[in-house]
Design an enzyme around this catalytic site. Structure first.
Site, PDB file in Angstrom:
ATOM      1  N   CYS A 142      23.727  26.824  30.570  1.00 30.28           N
ATOM      2  CA  CYS A 142      22.584  26.850  29.818  1.00 30.28           C
ATOM      3  C   CYS A 142      21.687  25.648  30.138  1.00 30.28           C
ATOM      4  O   CYS A 142      21.073  25.807  31.330  1.00 30.28           O
ATOM      5  CB  CYS A 142      22.953  27.197  28.403  1.00 30.28           C
ATOM      6  N   ALA A 143      21.399  24.862  29.111  1.00 31.72           N
ATOM      7  CA  ALA A 143      20.320  23.842  29.415  1.00 31.72           C
ATOM      8  C   ALA A 143      21.125  22.592  30.151  1.00 31.72           C
ATOM      9  O   ALA A 143      20.592  21.753  30.567  1.00 31.72           O
ATOM     10  CB  ALA A 143      19.905  23.235  28.167  1.00 31.72           C
TER      11      ALA A 143
END
Length: 189
Positions: free
Chosen positions: A103-104
């Site tokens: 994800c991030a």
């Protein structure tokens, strides 16, 4: 037995961290949640969990893989911790060890200076993608492996990513997939 450390920072994404820990443990791998702060860590949606370890309590050299869950501000908190960045660099430089980010969390790879020239993916925002102009950014795969680096897209890909981590560590994800009915999910049954 292979050992995995899943880093937790305040603001971590629940599914990406806890599904991964659960799935790796189902596969028989030793998997510890490791807080970069206090023993109790609060997720991005205000769920508080007790970490198995606190960074600094244990030598991470005995681990085969470190896992960086996404979520905000969890990923930013990981990317600002010099201890985490040093550990990421050490694991990337050791071909026998693995770094996994979802994800991030690939922003931590950029902050550690290890993303240049690597093939990877992340949550598909322009802000994150723009961090990786010096990398080979993949936008059409759920999980991307480049040597000892494994990246993935989001909470929705956490299970697929966790099964890949089992296989990368020399385990067999098929029995775990079957026990969790993942095979039926893919077949639409």
């Amino acid at each position: 037995m292979k050992k995995v450390a899943v880093f937790l920072a305040n603001g971590f994404e629940e599914g990406e961290a806890l599904f991964t820990i659960d799935i790796l443990r189902r596969a028989g791998l030793a998997c510890d949640s490791v807080s970069i702060g206090e023993e109790f860590v609060t997720s991005s949606r205000k769920i508080t969990v007790k970490a198995d370890k606190v960074l600094g309590e244990k030598n991470l050299a005995e681990y085969d893989m470190i896992v960086l869950p996404g979520g905000q501000p969890g990923s930013t908190n990981l990317s600002k911790d010099e201890r985490v960045l040093k550990i990421v660099r050490n694991f990337i430089d050791d071909e026998k060890k693995f770094v996994a980010a979802i994800c991030a969390a690939p922003m931590v790879l950029k902050a550690a200076g290890v993303s240049k020239g690597r093939t990877l993916t992340s949550f598909p925002t322009d802000e994150l993608k723009s961090l990786f102009t010096d990398a080979n950014y993949i936008d059409d795969q759920l999980v991307v492996q480049d040597g000892n680096l494994i990246t993935s897209r989001s909470a929705a890909t956490a299970m697929t990513w966790a099964y890949k981590l089992i296989d990368v560590l020399g385990g067999d994800s098929e029995p775990v997939k079957k026990a969790m009915l993942y095979d039926r999910l893919l077949a639409g049954k």
